[in-house]
Design an enzyme around this catalytic site. Structure first.
Site, PDB file in Angstrom:
ATOM      1  N   GLY A 128      -1.541  -2.041   3.827  1.00 46.90           N
ATOM      2  CA  GLY A 128      -1.830  -2.629   5.132  1.00 46.90           C
ATOM      3  C   GLY A 128      -2.721  -3.848   4.996  1.00 46.90           C
ATOM      4  O   GLY A 128      -3.645  -4.053   5.788  1.00 46.90           O
ATOM      5  N   SER A 167      -2.169  -7.088   5.338  1.00 45.02           N
ATOM      6  CA  SER A 167      -1.732  -8.363   5.915  1.00 45.02           C
ATOM      7  C   SER A 167      -2.684  -8.920   6.963  1.00 45.02           C
ATOM      8  O   SER A 167      -2.741 -10.131   7.173  1.00 45.02           O
ATOM      9  CB  SER A 167      -0.333  -8.215   6.521  1.00 45.02           C
ATOM     10  OG  SER A 167      -0.343  -7.284   7.587  1.00 45.02           O
ATOM     11  N   TYR A 218      -5.476  11.066  15.285  1.00 43.87           N
ATOM     12  CA  TYR A 218      -6.176  10.115  14.411  1.00 43.87           C
ATOM     13  C   TYR A 218      -7.401  10.764  13.761  1.00 43.87           C
ATOM     14  O   TYR A 218      -7.645  10.604  12.565  1.00 43.87           O
ATOM     15  CB  TYR A 218      -6.579   8.899  15.244  1.00 43.87           C
ATOM     16  CG  TYR A 218      -7.072   7.718  14.446  1.00 43.87           C
ATOM     17  CD1 TYR A 218      -6.191   6.942  13.699  1.00 43.87           C
ATOM     18  CD2 TYR A 218      -8.414   7.347  14.485  1.00 43.87           C
ATOM     19  CE1 TYR A 218      -6.634   5.834  13.001  1.00 43.87           C
ATOM     20  CE2 TYR A 218      -8.869   6.239  13.789  1.00 43.87           C
ATOM     21  CZ  TYR A 218      -7.980   5.483  13.048  1.00 43.87           C
ATOM     22  OH  TYR A 218      -8.428   4.386  12.349  1.00 43.87           O
ATOM     23  N   ILE A 259     -14.889  -2.024  14.966  1.00 42.05           N
ATOM     24  CA  ILE A 259     -14.793  -3.285  14.247  1.00 42.05           C
ATOM     25  C   ILE A 259     -13.854  -4.203  15.027  1.00 42.05           C
ATOM     26  O   ILE A 259     -12.809  -3.767  15.511  1.00 42.05           O
ATOM     27  CB  ILE A 259     -14.251  -3.072  12.815  1.00 42.05           C
ATOM     28  CG1 ILE A 259     -15.059  -1.983  12.079  1.00 42.05           C
ATOM     29  CG2 ILE A 259     -14.267  -4.388  12.045  1.00 42.05           C
ATOM     30  CD1 ILE A 259     -16.511  -2.306  11.842  1.00 42.05           C
TER      31      ILE A 259
END
Length: 242
Positions: free
Chosen positions: A8, A10, A153, A186
């Site tokens: 991940g 990118s 999650y 974040i």
């Protein structure tokens, strides 16, 4: 040559981590699933700064794709190995559990947890043969304290933390460390829909974190100087939860 693989990689946290590891001297393999343009932009940023990066597309939640992609990379790099693995790929599909469809549960578990198993298992042999490795798992505040609307999650990230602690004990004799970072809020695409003005009132430092601050912790754990740190979780949340 020692390479670093960021799943991940990118955009968001993955981009910041990839850039920081490249600045630290690692040739970086940027994994992505579908956003080729964003991955190419990360590669460009690294190249312009004087680093090395290459792209490796595959779906981390698909065991066959993982094995085929990594096997292919190894065949093309017979004298190199992936010494640093950052398991960063992740998705959120938030909902109250009573309304959560099977696909939202399974999709989050597959991408956030099963991917750790598929990718890490494939790369462990090389690290163990070379007797050096760094595995850094991107967990979450949600996996430490749980968050309403994120049962899927939270379950995946809490399990990732448990796996981090267990694997660290298995591979420590081979000079492989396994740690996790647990970011709070974040400022990335994943949190763009949240009410930052309201949420930052809960955070002692009074703001959302920056991707570069998470990347700095990951980069430290990837260094030789961090060789006596393993099985740990570093919280990066501005004091929101300790």
């Amino acid at each position: 040559m020692k390479y670093a693989l960021v799943t991940g990689g990118s955009r968001g946290l993955g981009r910041a981590i990839s850039i920081r590891l490249a600045a630290q001297g690692y040739p970086v393999i940027i994994n992505f699933k579908s956003n080729a343009d964003a991955a190419a932009e990360t590669q460009r940023l690294i190249s312009e700064a004087g680093g090395q990066a290459e792209l490796l597309p595959f779906d981390v939640s698909d065991r066959q794709q993982v094995e085929e992609a990594l096997d292919g990379w190894m065949q093309q790099h017979p004298d190199d190995y992936i010494a640093v693995l950052v398991n960063n790929a992740g998705i959120r599909r938030d909902n109250l559990m009573v309304f959560m469809p099977d696909d939202d549960w399974n999709g989050v578990i597959d991408t956030n947890l099963n991917s750790f198993f598929y990718v890490t298992r494939r790369l462990l042999k090389g690290m163990m043969t070379k007797r050096w490795g760094r595995i850094i798992n991107v967990a979450s505040l949600s996996g430490l304290k749980g968050l309403a609307g994120q049962t899927n999650y939270s379950a995946a990230k809490a399990a990732l933390i448990g796996a981090t602690k267990a694997l660290a004990q298995e591979v420590a004799p081979r000079k492989i460390t396994v740690n996790a970072v647990a970011p709070g809020f974040i400022a990335t695409d994943m949190t763009s829909e949240l009410n930052e003005d309201e949420l930052k009132k809960m955070i002692p430092v009074g703001r959302f974190g920056r991707p570069e601050e998470v990347a700095a912790a990951v980069a430290f754990l990837a260094q030789e100087d961090a060789s006596y740190i393993t099985g740990n979780v570093i919280s990066i949340n501005g004091g929101l939860y300790t």
